[in-house]
Design a protein around this motif. Structure first.
Motif, PDB file in Angstrom:
ATOM      1  N   LEU A 277       0.838  -1.205   0.000  1.00 31.09           N
ATOM      2  CA  LEU A 277       0.000   0.000   0.000  1.00 31.09           C
ATOM      3  C   LEU A 277       0.871   1.252   0.000  1.00 31.09           C
ATOM      4  O   LEU A 277       0.611   2.208  -0.750  1.00 31.09           O
ATOM      5  N   GLU A 330      -8.787  -7.971   4.188  1.00 32.30           N
ATOM      6  CA  GLU A 330      -9.046  -6.672   4.815  1.00 32.30           C
ATOM      7  C   GLU A 330      -8.083  -5.617   4.290  1.00 32.30           C
ATOM      8  O   GLU A 330      -8.492  -4.503   3.929  1.00 32.30           O
ATOM      9  N   LYS A 331      -6.802  -5.940   4.219  1.00 35.12           N
ATOM     10  CA  LYS A 331      -5.805  -4.999   3.708  1.00 35.12           C
ATOM     11  C   LYS A 331      -5.973  -4.796   2.201  1.00 35.12           C
ATOM     12  O   LYS A 331      -5.701  -3.713   1.677  1.00 35.12           O
ATOM     13  N   GLU A 333      -8.822  -4.798   0.481  1.00 35.96           N
ATOM     14  CA  GLU A 333      -9.921  -3.865   0.261  1.00 35.96           C
ATOM     15  C   GLU A 333      -9.469  -2.432   0.538  1.00 35.96           C
ATOM     16  O   GLU A 333      -9.771  -1.501  -0.232  1.00 35.96           O
ATOM     17  N   ARG A 334      -8.729  -2.260   1.610  1.00 37.98           N
ATOM     18  CA  ARG A 334      -8.233  -0.925   1.950  1.00 37.98           C
ATOM     19  C   ARG A 334      -7.300  -0.405   0.851  1.00 37.98           C
ATOM     20  O   ARG A 334      -7.374   0.757   0.449  1.00 37.98           O
ATOM     21  N   LEU A 337      -9.377   0.519  -2.468  1.00 39.89           N
ATOM     22  CA  LEU A 337     -10.172   1.734  -2.314  1.00 39.89           C
ATOM     23  C   LEU A 337      -9.283   2.964  -2.184  1.00 39.89           C
ATOM     24  O   LEU A 337      -9.584   4.027  -2.745  1.00 39.89           O
ATOM     25  N   ASN A 338      -8.170   2.831  -1.474  1.00 40.08           N
ATOM     26  CA  ASN A 338      -7.240   3.948  -1.332  1.00 40.08           C
ATOM     27  C   ASN A 338      -6.601   4.296  -2.679  1.00 40.08           C
ATOM     28  O   ASN A 338      -6.453   5.462  -3.027  1.00 40.08           O
TER      29      ASN A 338
END
Length: 343
Positions: A277, A330-331, A333-334, A337-338
């Protein structure tokens, strides 16, 4: 005997006829491929995201993951075009260990290549038919590419293969974008030579046929970091790396559609998947700082599965990688979207 010829395997045409892609999906794939091509030609300002497990090891967990991913694609379709990784054969640095679904349709059983060629097509077909995605895979063995030719919307040439002549020649005849990774030692010159060769018309022998190609104008660069002479991993996604590459990798230098995909794992992350990320954010920041870099960077590669990390082949945790470590859902999806918010 140096080679023991065990049995004749079905040729790709036979497998494709036995396991065909539905006619309505043939047309859908043509439409999708044109969308992806427009991004690589710079006609669509969305980014491509090639994301999924390091290796597609088992159908149930891969399909579970892809179902989640398809719902996420609906939320970001105006910013990102997702091509899921369904990587069914894996390069092994020392030539041993788990080599992917092609070799081991049952990861804990002995190799079975006859079942493997059926299993890889079945895996891709199920993902396409049940989620609407069209898929990406690595062309580890050029002679096997034809088993999946009608299903793939993206093909990757790995760091250990990119200097191989056959990979370059076959890539020139692939009808979808082909990402040429920098080699493990990091040479961008080797990578650029591979792109040039893949974009040029070629003639060669392939599966006992004399073939000719027109060249693939969508062949492009994939930056994945490298291993230095000291044996440590080093990134090549920083602003200075992208800036220097943008100066050399141009239409004036003879390249069609200069484009880069940044591989956020492997040596760019130092095999630390949770850094992916942060790497995406930094690359997009570089794009905002430099118009040439922004035009060059067309997307990202991310390794992601249902569960964080990785495990041994016999680990038994559902949805956890048995090869390189991935980020969990979970990571994922984050990250998606980010990324969409920042594109």
């Amino acid at each position: 005997m140096a080679m023991n010829f065990k049995r004749r395997l079905p040729i790709p045409k036979e497998i494709r006829e036995e396991m065909p892609l539905r006619s309505d999906l043939v047309e859908a794939k043509q439409r999708f491929d044109e969308q992806v091509a427009a991004i690589f030609r710079g006609e669509d300002d969305r980014r491509v995201l090639i994301i999924g497990p390091c290796s597609a090891d088992r159908e149930d967990s891969v399909l579970d993951y892809m179902t989640h991913l398809a719902k996420l694609q609906e939320r970001v379709v105006d910013r990102l075009v997702i091509i899921p990784r369904v990587y069914t054969n894996k390069p092994r640095t020392k030539g041993t260990g788990y080599k992917g679904l092609l070799h081991n349709p049952d990861p804990e059983a002995p190799a079975d290549l006859l079942e493997g060629v059926k299993a890889i097509r079945h895996m891709h077909l199920r993902v396409i038919e049940e989620t609407g995605f069209f898929t990406a895979d690595e062309m580890l063995y050029p002679s096997n590419y034809q088993y999946l030719i009608d299903l793939l919307s993206y093909v990757a040439i790995g760091a250990r293969s990119v200097e191989n002549q056959e990979h370059r020649l076959v890539s020139s005849g692939v009808p979808v974008p082909v990402g040429m990774k920098n080699p493990t030692a990091g040479s961008t010159t080797v990578m650029l030579n591979s792109i040039y060769a893949a974009q040029a018309p070629q003639s060669f022998i392939y599966r006992n046929w004399e073939v000719e190609t027109e060249g693939n104008p969508l062949a492009h660069a994939v930056l994945r970091g490298y291993i230095g002479l000291d044996g440590r991993t080093y990134p090549n996604y920083h602003y200075e790396h992208l800036e220097r590459l943008a100066e050399r990798y141009t239409e004036e230098a003879g390249y069609a559609n200069p484009a880069v995909i940044v591989d956020c794992n492997h040596d760019n992350s130092g095999k630390r998947p949770f850094e992916q990320l942060r790497i995406c954010k930094e690359v997009l920041d570089s794009c905002r700082r430099n118009e040439d870099v922004s035009r060059l960077v067309r997307g990202f590669m991310v390794e992601s599965y249902l569960e964080d990390g990785n495990q041994p082949v016999d680990g038994g945790v559902y949805g956890k990688s048995i090869t390189d470590a991935c980020i969990g859902w979970e990571k994922t999806e984050r990250l998606v979207l980010n990324l969409a918010e920042r594109v």
